[in-house]
Design a protein around this motif. Structure first.
Motif, PDB file in Angstrom:
ATOM      1  N   ASN A 501       0.832  -1.200   0.000  1.00  0.00           N
ATOM      2  CA  ASN A 501       0.000   0.000   0.000  1.00  0.00           C
ATOM      3  C   ASN A 501       0.869   1.254   0.000  1.00  0.00           C
ATOM      4  O   ASN A 501       1.422   1.650   1.028  1.00  0.00           O
ATOM      5  N   ASP A 503       0.076   4.378  -0.247  1.00  0.00           N
ATOM      6  CA  ASP A 503      -0.424   5.495   0.556  1.00  0.00           C
ATOM      7  C   ASP A 503       0.046   5.404   2.000  1.00  0.00           C
ATOM      8  O   ASP A 503       0.334   6.425   2.635  1.00  0.00           O
ATOM      9  N   SER A 524      -7.442   9.436   6.991  1.00  0.00           N
ATOM     10  CA  SER A 524      -7.002   8.924   5.690  1.00  0.00           C
ATOM     11  C   SER A 524      -5.511   9.139   5.550  1.00  0.00           C
ATOM     12  O   SER A 524      -4.899   9.938   6.267  1.00  0.00           O
ATOM     13  N   ASN A 527      -3.114  10.810  -0.853  1.00  0.00           N
ATOM     14  CA  ASN A 527      -2.167  10.810  -1.957  1.00  0.00           C
ATOM     15  C   ASN A 527      -1.690  12.232  -2.202  1.00  0.00           C
ATOM     16  O   ASN A 527      -2.490  13.132  -2.446  1.00  0.00           O
ATOM     17  N   ASN A 533      -8.340  11.278  -0.609  1.00  0.00           N
ATOM     18  CA  ASN A 533      -8.290  10.436   0.588  1.00  0.00           C
ATOM     19  C   ASN A 533      -8.263   8.970   0.147  1.00  0.00           C
ATOM     20  O   ASN A 533      -9.259   8.260   0.198  1.00  0.00           O
ATOM     21  N   SER A 534      -7.106   8.531  -0.304  1.00  0.00           N
ATOM     22  CA  SER A 534      -7.001   7.238  -0.989  1.00  0.00           C
ATOM     23  C   SER A 534      -7.254   6.050  -0.073  1.00  0.00           C
ATOM     24  O   SER A 534      -7.975   5.130  -0.414  1.00  0.00           O
ATOM     25  N   THR A 535      -6.608   6.050   1.076  1.00  0.00           N
ATOM     26  CA  THR A 535      -6.737   4.953   2.029  1.00  0.00           C
ATOM     27  C   THR A 535      -7.374   5.482   3.302  1.00  0.00           C
ATOM     28  O   THR A 535      -6.855   6.421   3.908  1.00  0.00           O
ATOM     29  N   LYS A 560     -15.053   2.642  -2.358  1.00  0.00           N
ATOM     30  CA  LYS A 560     -13.886   1.931  -1.841  1.00  0.00           C
ATOM     31  C   LYS A 560     -14.276   0.526  -1.378  1.00  0.00           C
ATOM     32  O   LYS A 560     -15.453   0.238  -1.156  1.00  0.00           O
ATOM     33  N   SER A 563     -10.230  -3.546   2.646  1.00  0.00           N
ATOM     34  CA  SER A 563      -8.988  -4.214   2.239  1.00  0.00           C
ATOM     35  C   SER A 563      -8.187  -4.774   3.409  1.00  0.00           C
ATOM     36  O   SER A 563      -7.221  -5.516   3.200  1.00  0.00           O
ATOM     37  N   ILE A 588      -9.786  -0.963   7.152  1.00  0.00           N
ATOM     38  CA  ILE A 588      -9.158  -0.098   6.155  1.00  0.00           C
ATOM     39  C   ILE A 588      -9.902  -0.256   4.842  1.00  0.00           C
ATOM     40  O   ILE A 588     -10.090  -1.377   4.344  1.00  0.00           O
ATOM     41  N   TYR A 589     -10.321   0.884   4.292  1.00  0.00           N
ATOM     42  CA  TYR A 589     -10.963   0.913   2.976  1.00  0.00           C
ATOM     43  C   TYR A 589     -10.018   1.608   2.002  1.00  0.00           C
ATOM     44  O   TYR A 589      -9.445   2.654   2.306  1.00  0.00           O
ATOM     45  N   SER A 590      -9.881   1.013   0.816  1.00  0.00           N
ATOM     46  CA  SER A 590      -8.996   1.623  -0.186  1.00  0.00           C
ATOM     47  C   SER A 590      -9.548   1.380  -1.584  1.00  0.00           C
ATOM     48  O   SER A 590     -10.550   0.691  -1.760  1.00  0.00           O
TER      49      SER A 590
END
Length: 590
Positions: A501, A503, A524, A527, A533-535, A560, A563, A588-590
């Motif tokens: 990951n 991020d 988050s 990036n 707010n990627s992850t 998302k 993950s 964790i959501y990505s």
């Protein structure tokens, strides 16, 4: 508007050079006071008497007392002038420049613009790119693995350590266990001192040009470096330049010859004759007789130890140095150290041992990073002492970040414990095993999910425990029947996720949602390039299942996928209106 709390200056963390064409501008204000900040900027040399480019600044950090706004400018001409336009929540509007606050915009070249003269190549202070991808494993060599049964020892492997215990761990033992480290997901190895010393810890060095015989030879050290690199593992070793051992040739000469010694200025004698019993000389800490403090303002002393650093950087093809008691050594010496070792390896990573906020050391002229004891203490307060709630925790880490150049939080070294502290799990010893494992997984998760380079102290991954020194330096557990395999598997799981990951390794921290009453924290890892707010990390520290209905969070999660989770159960769910998260859970959501 609280004018006294609004601040911008030319310090490294407020006017931050990112590269030859990128500048990050930061403004500080009182928490919840300012609702909007606009940067008005333009070239210093222009036909226009005023700057006219405008860009909205974003809220980056929120500490207990401050809001931090920032923006990155990509510039063709880095000779810059700028001022700020601010609005507060009560309708007050002001312009802010070097001369202060104004109700109408100041006009003209000489109206008080903040300035950036230019970005020169030497202003760009880059740390090695590889460091942001590092997962560090710290080894205390005497206690890791003994390959040579002939090594001197005065203690059996599984016996508890005393101050003077020697177990015979060696460099060949580390070589034999490189596959173990690779399987765990480790890509960077940090060794405490390996040079000749009468102690088990080797922080009182007698000969800086010799590998301690009980650890092996220079050929063994070279083989370790070579074998590690073949497996994609970088090597960092400990530099002890604040003090020498009392058997070091220069101190022995001072002991023998006193005021006539040509090495008198290498140390800090108080009077003569020098006496180890009276300890009438400056030492590491207080009166540690076998650790006399070196005078690294003295040019001769500087040159000797700079050559030591150059020698080992080249001989072992080193990827990094960790600098012991770094903040008590001459800054001039460290500036020279950085230049000299970087001539040999421009990609070398330099970590200072500093136990407090170290922004003054991370200006790009001395260290790349420091051991992040600030975060360690915050995690300790949150998880072990339970005297800090999630709001305070998030505020505190943002308070820490705001004092650093914006590129630094991602390369601070995040540790839970080390050879200088009690093991983290030792502080949990009064809980039952289920709670210990639960709390350990939370602490480990924070270590990997927050900005910074995670460091695993040898044995932590299998449940090795211990009180303060010497107990925190027990021997590694190699018998799988005695290891905490559930903890090992969790370390392996989160290291694998972290390595995949980007991020988590390179993204900014952004607080998204806070519910202190229900112990919910959502943040988050943004990036940097897309500012997305990627992850998204969702933490429920409460003993109850919680529902999260915040519209912004629900909208953010719609595109998302889940993950990662601490606990692999089916007690979590998400639909278009609500996120249900189980007790004591991290998603964790990505």
């Amino acid at each position: 508007m609280i004018y006294s709390s609004i601040r911008h200056d030319y310090k490294n963390e407020m006017q931050s050079v990112i590269d030859l064409n990128t500048l990050e501008i930061t403004l500080e204000a009182a928490r919840d006071d300012i609702s909007r900040v606009v940067l008005i900027y333009g070239p210093r040399y222009s036909d226009n008497k005023d700057a006219n480019n405008k860009i909205e600044m974003n809220l980056k950090y929120r500490s207990k007392y401050h809001d931090i706004f920032s923006v990155r400018l990509n510039l063709d001409d880095t000779r810059l002038r700028y001022l700020f336009y601010l609005e507060d929540n009560g309708g007050d509007r002001v312009w802010y420049n070097e001369k202060g606050f104004f109700k109408t915009r100041p006009q003209g070249y000489d109206s008080g613009y903040f300035q950036k003269a230019i970005i020169n190549k030497s202003d760009v202070k880059k740390s090695p790119e590889w460091a942001q991808d590092a997962v560090i494993y710290q080894i205390f060599p005497d206690r890791f693995f003994r390959a040579d049964s002939n090594n001197y020892k005065n203690r059996e492997w599984n016996q508890l350590p005393k101050k003077d215990s020697i177990y015979g761990g060696d460099l060949k033992g580390i070589i034999k266990k490189l596959d173990y480290l690779k399987e765990l997901g480790i890509n960077t190895l940090y060794l405490t001192p390996i040079f000749k010393s009468p102690s088990n810890h080797k922080y009182n060095i007698d000969d800086y040009y010799q590998i301690d015989p009980n650890f092996g030879s220079i050929e063994d050290a070279k083989e370790l470096s070579k074998a590690a690199k073949e497996k994609g593992i970088k090597l960092i070793i400990d530099a002890v330049f604040n003090h020498s051992g009392s058997n070091f040739f220069a101190f022995e000469d001072l002991l023998t010859k006193g005021e006539k010694s040509k090495y008198m200025n290498w140390y800090f004698p108080e009077n003569f004759p020098i006496s180890k019993e009276e300890v009438n000389y400056s030492t590491f800490a207080n009166d540690i007789q076998d650790m006399p403090r070196l005078n690294l303002d003295n040019p001769e002393t500087q040159e000797y130890f700079l050559k030591v650093a150059e020698y080992w950087t080249a001989e072992l093809d080193l990827d990094g140095w960790r600098l012991d008691v770094a903040d008590e050594v001459s800054r001039e010496f460290w500036e020279k150290f950085r230049k000299r070792v970087r001539k040999i390896n421009n990609d070398i990573f330099i970590i200072g041992e500093v136990w407090y906020r170290a922004s003054n050391w991370l200006d790009g002229n001395t260290f790349d990073s420091v051991m992040n004891y600030d975060l360690q203490r915050d995690i300790f307060s949150l998880i072990i002492e339970e005297n800090m709630d999630v709001d305070q925790f998030s505020s505190q880490i943002q308070e820490n970040f705001r004092h650093y150049h914006p590129e630094k939080p991602n390369i601070l070294v995040n540790l839970l414990d080390s050879h200088d502290t009690a093991r983290f799990n030792w502080e949990l010893r009064n809980y039952n095993k289920k709670i210990i494992d639960q709390k350990m997984k939370f602490a480990i998760s924070l270590q990997f999910l927050l900005p910074g380079i995670p460091l695993v102290y040898y044995g932590s991954e299998v449940g090795l425990t211990g009180a303060d020194d010497p107990d925190c330096r027990r021997t590694m557990i190699w018998d799988k029947n005695r290891q905490n395999r559930d903890l090992y598997n969790y370390y392996k799981k989160i290291i694998s996720y972290y390595n995949q990951n980007r991020d988590l390794r390179k993204g900014d921290y952004k607080e998204l949602f806070m519910d202190p009453l229900n112990k919910i924290l959502i943040f988050s890892r943004k990036n940097k390039k897309s500012n997305e707010n990627s992850t998204v990390v969702i933490i429920n520290m409460s003993d109850k299942k919680q529902n999260i209905n915040d519209k912004n969070i629900i909208e953010l999660l719609k595109n998302k996928n889940l993950s990662f989770s601490i606990n692999n159960n089916n007690n979590n769910s998400f639909n278009n209106n609500c996120l249900k998260i189980d007790k004591k859970q991290i998603l964790i959501y990505s």
